[in-house]
Design a protein around this motif. Sequence first.
Motif, PDB file in Angstrom:
ATOM      1  N   ASP A 503     140.752  51.658  81.311  1.00 47.58           N
ATOM      2  CA  ASP A 503     141.836  50.677  81.005  1.00 47.58           C
ATOM      3  C   ASP A 503     143.005  51.419  80.706  1.00 47.58           C
ATOM      4  OD1 ASP A 503     143.266  48.667  79.431  1.00 47.58           O
ATOM      5  OD2 ASP A 503     141.878  49.014  77.742  1.00 47.58           O
ATOM      6  N   LEU A 504     143.976  50.877  81.618  1.00 50.84           N
ATOM      7  CA  LEU A 504     145.347  51.725  81.673  1.00 50.84           C
ATOM      8  C   LEU A 504     146.342  50.974  80.701  1.00 50.84           C
ATOM      9  CD1 LEU A 504     145.585  52.284  85.568  1.00 50.84           C
ATOM     10  CD2 LEU A 504     144.726  54.132  83.763  1.00 50.84           C
ATOM     11  N   GLU A 505     146.053  50.078  79.990  1.00 54.05           N
ATOM     12  CA  GLU A 505     147.082  49.225  79.351  1.00 54.05           C
ATOM     13  C   GLU A 505     147.199  50.131  77.992  1.00 54.05           C
ATOM     14  OE1 GLU A 505     148.693  46.663  79.968  1.00 54.05           O
ATOM     15  OE2 GLU A 505     147.768  46.044  82.058  1.00 54.05           O
ATOM     16  N   VAL A 506     148.461  50.428  77.636  1.00 60.99           N
ATOM     17  CA  VAL A 506     148.905  50.995  76.616  1.00 60.99           C
ATOM     18  C   VAL A 506     149.406  50.025  75.386  1.00 60.99           C
ATOM     19  CG1 VAL A 506     148.969  53.257  77.927  1.00 60.99           C
ATOM     20  CG2 VAL A 506     150.981  51.790  77.500  1.00 60.99           C
ATOM     21  N   SER A 507     149.596  48.945  75.530  1.00 57.52           N
ATOM     22  CA  SER A 507     150.321  48.125  74.618  1.00 57.52           C
ATOM     23  C   SER A 507     149.397  46.925  74.602  1.00 57.52           C
ATOM     24  CB  SER A 507     151.760  47.633  75.028  1.00 57.52           C
ATOM     25  OG  SER A 507     151.731  47.169  76.131  1.00 57.52           O
ATOM     26  N   THR A 511     149.802  38.081  75.930  1.00 57.24           N
ATOM     27  CA  THR A 511     150.285  37.040  76.770  1.00 57.24           C
ATOM     28  C   THR A 511     149.051  36.721  77.992  1.00 57.24           C
ATOM     29  OG1 THR A 511     151.652  38.510  78.365  1.00 57.24           O
ATOM     30  CG2 THR A 511     152.466  37.280  76.488  1.00 57.24           C
ATOM     31  N   GLY A 512     148.069  37.770  77.864  1.00 57.96           N
ATOM     32  CA  GLY A 512     147.107  37.550  78.958  1.00 57.96           C
ATOM     33  C   GLY A 512     146.185  36.536  78.743  1.00 57.96           C
ATOM     34  N   GLU A 519     137.943  41.173  80.866  1.00 53.53           N
ATOM     35  CA  GLU A 519     137.881  42.208  81.943  1.00 53.53           C
ATOM     36  C   GLU A 519     138.240  43.684  81.056  1.00 53.53           C
ATOM     37  OE1 GLU A 519     140.518  41.320  85.133  1.00 53.53           O
ATOM     38  OE2 GLU A 519     139.284  39.837  86.062  1.00 53.53           O
ATOM     39  N   ARG A 520     139.212  43.562  80.282  1.00 49.66           N
ATOM     40  CA  ARG A 520     139.465  44.906  79.728  1.00 49.66           C
ATOM     41  C   ARG A 520     138.580  45.149  78.673  1.00 49.66           C
ATOM     42  NH1 ARG A 520     144.991  44.980  76.714  1.00 49.66           N
ATOM     43  NH2 ARG A 520     143.967  47.165  76.530  1.00 49.66           N
ATOM     44  N   LYS A 521     138.138  44.203  78.146  1.00 47.16           N
ATOM     45  CA  LYS A 521     136.519  44.652  77.238  1.00 47.16           C
ATOM     46  C   LYS A 521     135.654  45.354  78.064  1.00 47.16           C
ATOM     47  CE  LYS A 521     133.968  42.075  73.706  1.00 47.16           C
ATOM     48  NZ  LYS A 521     133.632  40.791  73.374  1.00 47.16           N
ATOM     49  N   GLU A 522     135.426  45.022  79.307  1.00 46.25           N
ATOM     50  CA  GLU A 522     134.338  45.968  80.112  1.00 46.25           C
ATOM     51  C   GLU A 522     134.964  47.074  80.370  1.00 46.25           C
ATOM     52  OE1 GLU A 522     131.544  44.707  80.759  1.00 46.25           O
ATOM     53  OE2 GLU A 522     131.907  42.810  79.765  1.00 46.25           O
ATOM     54  N   LYS A 523     136.340  47.636  80.133  1.00 52.84           N
ATOM     55  CA  LYS A 523     136.706  48.948  80.453  1.00 52.84           C
ATOM     56  C   LYS A 523     136.989  49.874  79.547  1.00 52.84           C
ATOM     57  CE  LYS A 523     139.361  47.020  84.382  1.00 52.84           C
ATOM     58  NZ  LYS A 523     140.755  46.867  85.071  1.00 52.84           N
ATOM     59  N   VAL A 524     137.208  51.319  79.684  1.00 46.07           N
ATOM     60  CA  VAL A 524     137.283  52.261  78.500  1.00 46.07           C
ATOM     61  C   VAL A 524     138.568  53.038  78.867  1.00 46.07           C
ATOM     62  CG1 VAL A 524     136.020  53.832  79.891  1.00 46.07           C
ATOM     63  CG2 VAL A 524     136.166  53.905  77.199  1.00 46.07           C
TER      64      VAL A 524
END
Length: 605
Positions: A503-507, A511-512, A519-524
């Motif tokens: 998960d590369l999102e930092v903020s 709006t997603g 999908e982000r929930k499945e990432k780390v």
Amino acid sequence: IYLLHFFPKEEDYPGAIQLCLECQKAASTFKHYSCISELNSKLQDTLEQIEELLDVALSKICKNFDINHYTKVQQAYRLLGKTQTAMDQLHMHFTQAIHNTVFQVVLGYVELCAGNSDTKFQKLQYKDLCTHITSDSYIPCLADLCKALWEVMLSYYRTMEWHEKHDRDEGTVSSSDGNNVIGAEETNFDRSYVQKKLEHGLSRIWQDVQLKVKTYLLGTDMSNFKYDDFIFVLDIISRLMQVGEEFCGSKSEVLQESIRKQSVNYFKNYHRTRLEELRMFLENETWELCPVKSSFSILQLHEFKFMEQSRSPSVSPSKQPASAISTTITLFEQYCTEGNPFEIQVNSKDDETEDVLASNGYESDEQEKSAYQEYDSDSDVPEELKRDYVDEQTGDAPVKSVSRETLRSRKRSDYNLNKVNAPILTNTTLNVIRLVGKYMQMMNILKPIAFDVIHFMSQLFDYYLYAVYTFFGRNDTFESTGLGLSSSRLRTTLNRIQESLIDLEVSNDTTGTLTAAEERKEKVPSPHLSHLVVLTSGNTLYGLAERVVATESLVFLAEQFEFLQSHLDAVMPAAKKPFLQQFYSQVRILLCQLPVNYANQFIGL
């Protein structure tokens, strides 16, 4: 009064019916008398009441089969000429026994946990009642549920045994006496009817059992259960499916589907938590050597003990040693007279000890003690070295003696140099290996979710690989000079891991879409190197020791996955095997290229 009270108490149902029939026969002879005609009517009413009592007696064998009791009941029905009716009634009783049994077991636990005498639970449907089971009482209730259902199925099994033996005995008698041809034909017809009815009833009863247990399984959300508790649930259901296969040859599709749903739901939540824990381990890892013995094997860990057991598909809750039970003996044969395959036994795993860690760098405490004793003893140290100064009367300056700490240090160094065969791994590596063992335990017990488990296992390896690369391999300077990870295949693997797992999102992106959030929930998130590890100082050779340990530990982890390949391949569905083959092709690439790639980095440093 005599017939209705004395004979039922003595369970002499054939005697009561025989006496009643004889009275009816005698009464029919004198039926032209009005008083006898009235007596005959009362005898018929009495006979009907005896049949009702007989039906109650028949129902008692559904939970606790007794040969003598059932023999008397069958003899009574035969005297009445209602053998087929008895069999129809018997199956109705078994169906009712299953319903009553599960309801009373679950109701007992619900009322116990509620802690009051409220009778509102007794009015609930079984499905709604199952939703009131607490997480603490879930496993004991499930075990008692299966124990009670086992008793019902065992009674049916013993009923079939009784009829098989009775038919053999009757066949022997009838073959030696063929005088009454009509009676023999009627007996054969009844026997055939009973046999078909019993065989057909096997699948019906097992289907009822499956549906009741399925309702119980799906009545509680098990996603937050402890790992050992969930494994125990799988173990009980696996044993129940084994019972079903022995009972009627069923593959227990209903149970498999229900436990598969719970397992996938549980495992996704469990894996997500384990990935977060792995990130925490990696961010606190100082990449120092974990002192394991040179003979260390992952099979010595508790999590892999199941691989040493020859019996499948699972470890029984009864924890019976495999050597003590012949593989040809079924559960019904083993527990026919006593015991229950769902008895909860104390798990002895906590009493076992693992002997995998070396003590202060030594293989054993005895070796460590021996090493220190050698240099702590003054017997092998020259006298002149015991003094602070040596005066050789030569005019030379005094020579400082060698301290005991120096001697100890030399001894330790000499010993560690001899441990060249000890595997190089870290505490985090050991943690990942333990997780792999736990994942394989679940997969071994419940093979329908094998692909999901293996996929998550590969993510553990991928995340460890990505962390090692992020910490020690990613350097823009070296990448530009071609001394970094120049392998295109390795770079492709790392890019795949980053896209699918990191998960590369930092903020916080509000709006997603919902899909993006899932999908982000499945990432780390990507891990960060501990501040205790310094890679920019020349005094530590730019973290050379940490880099070597990290690289070698990754290679060691890859080798363990190689070792487990045959076990994973055996349970992987045929349609999903290309995924496993692709994963192992990447593992082999790493084994070949990682040492070379990191060696290039060290040269650059």
